[in-house]
Design a protein around this motif. Structure first.
Motif, PDB file in Angstrom:
ATOM      1  N   LEU A   8       0.838  -1.192   0.000  1.00  0.00           N
ATOM      2  CA  LEU A   8       0.000   0.000   0.000  1.00  0.00           C
ATOM      3  C   LEU A   8       0.876   1.246   0.000  1.00  0.00           C
ATOM      4  N   THR A   9       0.267   2.385  -0.253  1.00  0.00           N
ATOM      5  CA  THR A   9       1.011   3.640  -0.173  1.00  0.00           C
ATOM      6  C   THR A   9       1.262   3.987   1.293  1.00  0.00           C
ATOM      7  N   GLU A  10       2.291   4.776   1.512  1.00  0.00           N
ATOM      8  CA  GLU A  10       2.622   5.177   2.889  1.00  0.00           C
ATOM      9  C   GLU A  10       1.492   5.979   3.521  1.00  0.00           C
ATOM     10  N   SER A  11       0.796   6.785   2.737  1.00  0.00           N
ATOM     11  CA  SER A  11      -0.309   7.568   3.298  1.00  0.00           C
ATOM     12  C   SER A  11      -1.460   6.662   3.747  1.00  0.00           C
ATOM     13  N   THR A  12      -1.684   5.576   3.030  1.00  0.00           N
ATOM     14  CA  THR A  12      -2.715   4.629   3.444  1.00  0.00           C
ATOM     15  C   THR A  12      -2.298   3.923   4.727  1.00  0.00           C
ATOM     16  N   ILE A  13      -1.038   3.537   4.819  1.00  0.00           N
ATOM     17  CA  ILE A  13      -0.535   2.915   6.054  1.00  0.00           C
ATOM     18  C   ILE A  13      -0.703   3.869   7.229  1.00  0.00           C
ATOM     19  N   ASP A  32      -6.271   5.033  12.488  1.00  0.00           N
ATOM     20  CA  ASP A  32      -7.695   4.684  12.464  1.00  0.00           C
ATOM     21  C   ASP A  32      -8.499   5.772  11.745  1.00  0.00           C
ATOM     22  N   GLN A  33      -7.985   6.168  10.560  1.00  0.00           N
ATOM     23  CA  GLN A  33      -8.610   7.235   9.786  1.00  0.00           C
ATOM     24  C   GLN A  33      -9.156   6.754   8.446  1.00  0.00           C
ATOM     25  N   ILE A  34      -9.436   5.471   8.344  1.00  0.00           N
ATOM     26  CA  ILE A  34     -10.057   4.935   7.139  1.00  0.00           C
ATOM     27  C   ILE A  34     -11.570   5.023   7.324  1.00  0.00           C
ATOM     28  N   GLY A  35     -12.240   5.615   6.361  1.00  0.00           N
ATOM     29  CA  GLY A  35     -13.670   5.880   6.473  1.00  0.00           C
ATOM     30  C   GLY A  35     -14.541   4.669   6.749  1.00  0.00           C
ATOM     31  N   LYS A  36     -14.128   3.495   6.296  1.00  0.00           N
ATOM     32  CA  LYS A  36     -14.941   2.287   6.496  1.00  0.00           C
ATOM     33  C   LYS A  36     -14.806   1.701   7.894  1.00  0.00           C
ATOM     34  N   GLY A  37     -13.819   2.171   8.672  1.00  0.00           N
ATOM     35  CA  GLY A  37     -13.661   1.663  10.034  1.00  0.00           C
ATOM     36  C   GLY A  37     -12.295   1.062  10.284  1.00  0.00           C
ATOM     37  N   ASP A  38     -12.218   0.266  11.332  1.00  0.00           N
ATOM     38  CA  ASP A  38     -10.963  -0.342  11.777  1.00  0.00           C
ATOM     39  C   ASP A  38     -10.556  -1.435  10.783  1.00  0.00           C
ATOM     40  N   VAL A  39      -9.541  -1.146   9.984  1.00  0.00           N
ATOM     41  CA  VAL A  39      -9.129  -2.031   8.891  1.00  0.00           C
ATOM     42  C   VAL A  39      -8.676  -3.388   9.405  1.00  0.00           C
ATOM     43  N   LEU A  40      -7.785  -3.404  10.370  1.00  0.00           N
ATOM     44  CA  LEU A  40      -7.215  -4.669  10.815  1.00  0.00           C
ATOM     45  C   LEU A  40      -8.222  -5.509  11.594  1.00  0.00           C
ATOM     46  N   ALA A  41      -9.072  -4.877  12.381  1.00  0.00           N
ATOM     47  CA  ALA A  41     -10.106  -5.629  13.105  1.00  0.00           C
ATOM     48  C   ALA A  41     -11.070  -6.280  12.118  1.00  0.00           C
ATOM     49  N   THR A  42     -11.448  -5.556  11.081  1.00  0.00           N
ATOM     50  CA  THR A  42     -12.359  -6.105  10.079  1.00  0.00           C
ATOM     51  C   THR A  42     -11.682  -7.215   9.287  1.00  0.00           C
ATOM     52  N   ALA A  43     -10.420  -7.016   8.929  1.00  0.00           N
ATOM     53  CA  ALA A  43      -9.670  -8.046   8.203  1.00  0.00           C
ATOM     54  C   ALA A  43      -9.506  -9.301   9.044  1.00  0.00           C
ATOM     55  N   ARG A  44      -9.311  -9.143  10.340  1.00  0.00           N
ATOM     56  CA  ARG A  44      -9.190 -10.297  11.241  1.00  0.00           C
ATOM     57  C   ARG A  44     -10.482 -11.117  11.213  1.00  0.00           C
ATOM     58  N   VAL A  77      -9.867  -8.150   2.344  1.00  0.00           N
ATOM     59  CA  VAL A  77     -10.638  -7.238   3.200  1.00  0.00           C
ATOM     60  C   VAL A  77      -9.859  -5.941   3.421  1.00  0.00           C
ATOM     61  N   VAL A  78      -8.557  -6.061   3.664  1.00  0.00           N
ATOM     62  CA  VAL A  78      -7.746  -4.840   3.797  1.00  0.00           C
ATOM     63  C   VAL A  78      -7.909  -3.996   2.540  1.00  0.00           C
ATOM     64  N   TRP A  79      -7.758  -4.601   1.369  1.00  0.00           N
ATOM     65  CA  TRP A  79      -7.883  -3.871   0.104  1.00  0.00           C
ATOM     66  C   TRP A  79      -9.240  -3.195   0.008  1.00  0.00           C
ATOM     67  N   ASP A  80     -10.301  -3.941   0.316  1.00  0.00           N
ATOM     68  CA  ASP A  80     -11.640  -3.371   0.243  1.00  0.00           C
ATOM     69  C   ASP A  80     -11.798  -2.185   1.199  1.00  0.00           C
ATOM     70  N   MET A  81     -11.240  -2.303   2.370  1.00  0.00           N
ATOM     71  CA  MET A  81     -11.372  -1.237   3.371  1.00  0.00           C
ATOM     72  C   MET A  81     -10.616   0.034   2.959  1.00  0.00           C
ATOM     73  N   VAL A  82      -9.494  -0.116   2.235  1.00  0.00           N
ATOM     74  CA  VAL A  82      -8.643   1.040   1.928  1.00  0.00           C
ATOM     75  C   VAL A  82      -8.714   1.483   0.479  1.00  0.00           C
ATOM     76  N   LYS A  83      -9.595   0.887  -0.317  1.00  0.00           N
ATOM     77  CA  LYS A  83      -9.552   1.152  -1.757  1.00  0.00           C
ATOM     78  C   LYS A  83      -9.787   2.623  -2.101  1.00  0.00           C
ATOM     79  N   ALA A  84     -10.580   3.335  -1.355  1.00  0.00           N
ATOM     80  CA  ALA A  84     -10.785   4.759  -1.639  1.00  0.00           C
ATOM     81  C   ALA A  84      -9.479   5.535  -1.461  1.00  0.00           C
TER      82      ALA A  84
END
Length: 170
Positions: free
Chosen positions: A49-54, A60-72, A136-143
């Motif tokens: 991923l890009t550094e800004s996405t990381i 915890d600034q991804i609009g869809k929510g907690d990326v890693l919790a959802t991916a888990r 799931v990570v990809w889906d959460m951060v695609k925007a």
């Protein structure tokens, strides 16, 4: 079509294909007579991923929510449903699933450990957990990952593999 055969000394007409019947039809292997054994498999994969996405994931600034919790959750669900998506997989009694994320500056690596006590292995379940978790990570951060043309030039999933596979008497 070339078919690999574990019985290397057999002629081509004497192949022992485990997932094909005498007529050439796909079939599930009968594992009923095999003893139950404790089994453990670990699989791992990476999403780049890009550094800004990381940074957004860490903050915890991804609009869809907690990326890693959802991916888990997605990874665990995938492990439990592997038999429904891979045609010749047996439904196994999953006794434990562990997920671990390693977040670096330009990637997230996911490791999934699956344990079972049964008649067949759990490496496919571990692989399904990794691939779904990373999807799931990809889906959460695609925007955050899309460029001006709506493409993903810096996003990719790589290095998905079984790290270890273990078996011992139950």
């Amino acid at each position: 079509m070339t078919v690999s055969n574990e019985n290397h000394g057999a002629d081509a007409d004497e192949r022992d294909l485990t997932h094909v019947d005498e007529e050439g039809n796909a079939q599930m292997v009968d594992v009923g007579s095999k003893p139950d054994t404790q089994r453990r498999a670990v699989a791992r994969g990476t999403i780049h991923l890009t550094e800004s996405t990381i940074d957004a994931i860490r903050g915890d600034q991804i609009g869809k929510g907690d990326v890693l919790a959802t991916a888990r959750i997605g990874a665990i669900q995938a492990v439990k449903h592997t038999w429904e998506t891979i045609p010749m997989c047996h439904q196994i009694p999953v006794t434990n699933v562990e997920t671990a994320f390693d977040v670096e500056d330009d990637r997230v690596t996911l490791s999934v450990t699956v344990e079972t006590t049964g008649k067949t292995g759990c490496e496919m379940e571990a692989l399904e957990g990794v691939t779904t978790g990373l999807n799931v990570v990809w889906d959460m951060v695609k925007a955050a990952e899309k460029d001006a043309d709506g493409q993903y030039p810096d996003t990719r999933i790589s290095d998905v593999r079984v790290v270890t596979k273990e078996k011992s008497q139950a």
